[in-house]
Write a protein that holds these residues in place. Structure first.
Motif, mmCIF file in Angstrom:
data_model
loop_
_atom_site.group_PDB
_atom_site.id
_atom_site.type_symbol
_atom_site.label_atom_id
_atom_site.label_comp_id
_atom_site.label_asym_id
_atom_site.label_seq_id
_atom_site.Cartn_x
_atom_site.Cartn_y
_atom_site.Cartn_z
ATOM 1 N N LEU A 178 23.751 -41.030 27.857
ATOM 2 C CA LEU A 178 23.533 -39.784 26.855
ATOM 3 C C LEU A 178 24.221 -40.278 25.351
ATOM 4 O O LEU A 178 23.693 -39.975 24.523
ATOM 5 C CB LEU A 178 24.344 -38.894 27.432
ATOM 6 N N TYR A 179 25.162 -41.064 25.546
ATOM 7 C CA TYR A 179 25.702 -41.520 24.108
ATOM 8 C C TYR A 179 24.712 -42.276 23.346
ATOM 9 O O TYR A 179 24.627 -41.935 22.103
ATOM 10 C CB TYR A 179 27.098 -42.298 24.401
ATOM 11 N N LEU A 180 24.044 -43.118 23.993
ATOM 12 C CA LEU A 180 22.993 -43.647 23.534
ATOM 13 C C LEU A 180 21.737 -42.990 22.820
ATOM 14 O O LEU A 180 21.268 -43.112 21.854
ATOM 15 C CB LEU A 180 22.291 -44.768 24.401
ATOM 16 N N LYS A 181 21.498 -42.039 23.699
ATOM 17 C CA LYS A 181 20.463 -41.163 23.463
ATOM 18 C C LYS A 181 20.923 -40.143 22.273
ATOM 19 O O LYS A 181 19.982 -39.927 21.350
ATOM 20 C CB LYS A 181 20.210 -39.794 24.682
ATOM 21 N N GLU A 182 22.123 -39.823 21.991
ATOM 22 C CA GLU A 182 22.693 -38.982 20.775
ATOM 23 C C GLU A 182 22.941 -40.275 19.805
ATOM 24 O O GLU A 182 23.292 -39.724 18.643
ATOM 25 C CB GLU A 182 23.741 -38.323 21.511
ATOM 26 N N GLY A 183 22.753 -41.504 19.826
ATOM 27 C CA GLY A 183 22.841 -42.164 18.688
ATOM 28 C C GLY A 183 24.307 -42.865 18.283
ATOM 29 O O GLY A 183 24.550 -43.361 17.353
ATOM 30 N N ASP A 184 25.099 -42.366 19.296
ATOM 31 C CA ASP A 184 26.495 -42.894 19.321
ATOM 32 C C ASP A 184 26.750 -44.357 19.966
ATOM 33 O O ASP A 184 27.096 -44.476 21.192
ATOM 34 C CB ASP A 184 27.466 -41.784 19.844
ATOM 35 N N THR A 185 26.233 -45.350 19.393
ATOM 36 C CA THR A 185 26.298 -46.628 19.934
ATOM 37 C C THR A 185 27.632 -47.223 20.256
ATOM 38 O O THR A 185 27.761 -47.961 21.180
ATOM 39 C CB THR A 185 25.428 -47.664 19.039
ATOM 40 N N PHE A 186 28.583 -46.574 19.696
ATOM 41 C CA PHE A 186 29.874 -47.137 19.535
ATOM 42 C C PHE A 186 30.629 -46.760 20.850
ATOM 43 O O PHE A 186 31.067 -47.650 21.707
ATOM 44 C CB PHE A 186 30.927 -46.910 18.408
ATOM 45 N N LEU A 198 24.428 -54.277 31.784
ATOM 46 C CA LEU A 198 23.835 -55.092 30.818
ATOM 47 C C LEU A 198 22.685 -54.542 30.047
ATOM 48 O O LEU A 198 22.682 -54.612 28.983
ATOM 49 C CB LEU A 198 23.632 -56.546 31.563
ATOM 50 N N ASN A 199 21.676 -53.765 30.795
ATOM 51 C CA ASN A 199 20.825 -53.322 30.058
ATOM 52 C C ASN A 199 21.038 -52.157 29.084
ATOM 53 O O ASN A 199 20.320 -52.047 27.987
ATOM 54 C CB ASN A 199 19.762 -52.413 31.140
ATOM 55 N N GLY A 200 22.147 -51.463 29.240
ATOM 56 C CA GLY A 200 22.852 -50.392 28.500
ATOM 57 C C GLY A 200 23.170 -51.161 27.061
ATOM 58 O O GLY A 200 23.022 -50.688 25.902
ATOM 59 N N LEU A 201 24.013 -52.343 27.287
ATOM 60 C CA LEU A 201 24.408 -52.989 26.237
ATOM 61 C C LEU A 201 23.111 -53.511 25.408
ATOM 62 O O LEU A 201 23.303 -53.629 23.961
ATOM 63 C CB LEU A 201 25.356 -54.072 26.549
ATOM 64 N N MET A 250 18.431 -60.326 18.772
ATOM 65 C CA MET A 250 18.780 -61.656 19.422
ATOM 66 C C MET A 250 19.743 -61.267 20.597
ATOM 67 O O MET A 250 19.648 -61.829 21.858
ATOM 68 C CB MET A 250 19.266 -62.643 18.483
ATOM 69 N N ARG A 251 20.864 -60.458 20.091
ATOM 70 C CA ARG A 251 21.769 -60.148 21.253
ATOM 71 C C ARG A 251 21.314 -59.180 22.094
ATOM 72 O O ARG A 251 21.709 -59.388 23.351
ATOM 73 C CB ARG A 251 22.956 -59.177 20.314
ATOM 74 N N ALA A 252 20.370 -58.275 21.875
ATOM 75 C CA ALA A 252 19.602 -57.512 23.186
ATOM 76 C C ALA A 252 19.020 -58.264 23.951
ATOM 77 O O ALA A 252 18.906 -58.087 25.280
ATOM 78 C CB ALA A 252 18.734 -56.785 22.409
ATOM 79 N N MET A 253 18.095 -59.474 23.401
ATOM 80 C CA MET A 253 17.387 -60.448 24.270
ATOM 81 C C MET A 253 18.467 -61.112 25.372
ATOM 82 O O MET A 253 18.002 -61.537 26.505
ATOM 83 C CB MET A 253 16.852 -61.418 23.545
ATOM 84 N N ASP A 254 19.559 -61.524 24.612
ATOM 85 C CA ASP A 254 20.596 -62.054 25.646
ATOM 86 C C ASP A 254 21.116 -60.991 26.769
ATOM 87 O O ASP A 254 21.124 -61.698 27.935
ATOM 88 C CB ASP A 254 21.779 -62.557 24.920
ATOM 89 N N PHE A 255 21.231 -59.826 26.417
ATOM 90 C CA PHE A 255 21.739 -58.884 27.535
ATOM 91 C C PHE A 255 20.549 -58.837 28.187
ATOM 92 O O PHE A 255 21.069 -58.758 29.658
ATOM 93 C CB PHE A 255 22.245 -57.695 27.079
ATOM 94 N N PHE A 256 19.324 -58.620 28.055
ATOM 95 C CA PHE A 256 18.293 -58.489 28.927
ATOM 96 C C PHE A 256 18.226 -59.601 29.786
ATOM 97 O O PHE A 256 17.742 -59.416 30.983
ATOM 98 C CB PHE A 256 17.085 -58.383 27.968
ATOM 99 N N THR A 257 18.249 -60.789 29.346
ATOM 100 C CA THR A 257 18.327 -61.932 30.130
ATOM 101 C C THR A 257 19.139 -62.066 31.164
ATOM 102 O O THR A 257 18.956 -62.345 32.308
ATOM 103 C CB THR A 257 18.220 -63.080 29.319
#
Length: 257
Positions: A198-206, A226-229, A240-247
């Motif tokens: 829900l924080y991601l949905k609201e744009g609160d990535t921190f 990990l998918n959330g990160l 790049m960081r996203a791909m690392d977490f997805f992997t």
């Protein structure tokens, strides 16, 4: 999800005491013993004729046995017969209402619990039952309103309110209720994951990253965290960081080991 305690006065009137229930469980589990009334009987005088008392107790135990074996309709019949003899028993009322709920007999369940009373006149245990019934009937707003009226809320009630708020599209209210649930159950993985999403949905990535990172520390290689990160990194355009977490998320889940 509930316990239904009897008031002192109701305890004196009720045919089915807590001692009866505990003893009934012993009898049902001891399959090698012949079926009979529990060895530990209620000691308090119930002010009714002995024949009716024995019948109600036997109906109750028979209903429990049918319920244990998954024979819900037979359990319903015997709960109804026991309740007819002891309509003051809140335990029997709860058992019968939950049985109606399992059989999708929502109107009967609601009428049984409310008994022509307003929601505010019900006990917390009765209100919880009514909230469950409304939810099963598809009345999301009514269910949420009943949960809101509860005088005492635990983590289960806050979790239910949060999910209902999500269903009604009120993300901020859902977050507030999940936070209350998290306060009461800080180690609950589903609650933490819900908050992160829900924080991601609201744009609160921190805040989302903080929650997912904490989960990763507690449960290394948890794929949901990990998918959330990864999603949080994508929101911040860090591909790049996203791909690392997805992997990492696609690898073996060792968080439960």
């Amino acid at each position: 999800m509930t316990s239904c305690s009897l008031l002192p006065g109701a305890q004196r009137r009720s045919l089915i005491s807590r001692a009866t229930i505990a003893a009934a469980g012993v009898v049902l589990l001891a399959s090698c013993m012949p079926a009979h009334f529990p060895l530990v009987k209620p000691t308090r005088s119930l002010g009714i004729d002995r024949a009716s008392q024995v019948r109600a107790e036997n109906y109750f135990i028979t209903a429990l046995d049918y319920e244990r074996r998954g024979l819900t309709r037979m359990a319903e019949r015997f709960y109804e017969m026991a309740y007819a003899l002891d309509p003051q028993s809140s335990i029997l009322k709860e058992k019968l209402a939950l049985t109606y709920l399992r059989l999708s007999k929502f109107t009967q369940a609601l009428a049984l619990v409310k008994n022509d009373r307003s929601t505010s006149e019900l006990s917390d245990a009765e209100q919880r039952l009514v909230a469950q019934i409304y939810f099963r009937m598809g009345h999301v707003e009514k269910s949420a309103a009943v949960y809101e009226q509860l005088r005492e809320k635990g983590s289960d009630e806050y979790y239910a309110l949060a999910m209902l708020s999500e269903m009604m599209g009120n993300t901020q209210k859902a977050i507030a209720n999940y936070r209350e649930c998290y306060r009461l159950s800080p180690q609950s993985l589903p609650v933490r994951l819900k908050l992160g999403a829900l924080y991601l949905k609201e744009g609160d990535t921190f805040r989302a990253e903080s929650i997912y990172t904490a989960i990763e520390q507690d449960r290394p290689n948890n794929p949901d965290a990990l998918n959330g990160l990864a999603l949080a990194a994508l929101v911040q355009a860090d591909t790049m960081r996203a791909m690392d977490f997805f992997t990492l998320a696609s690898g073996p889940d060792t968080s439960q080991i």
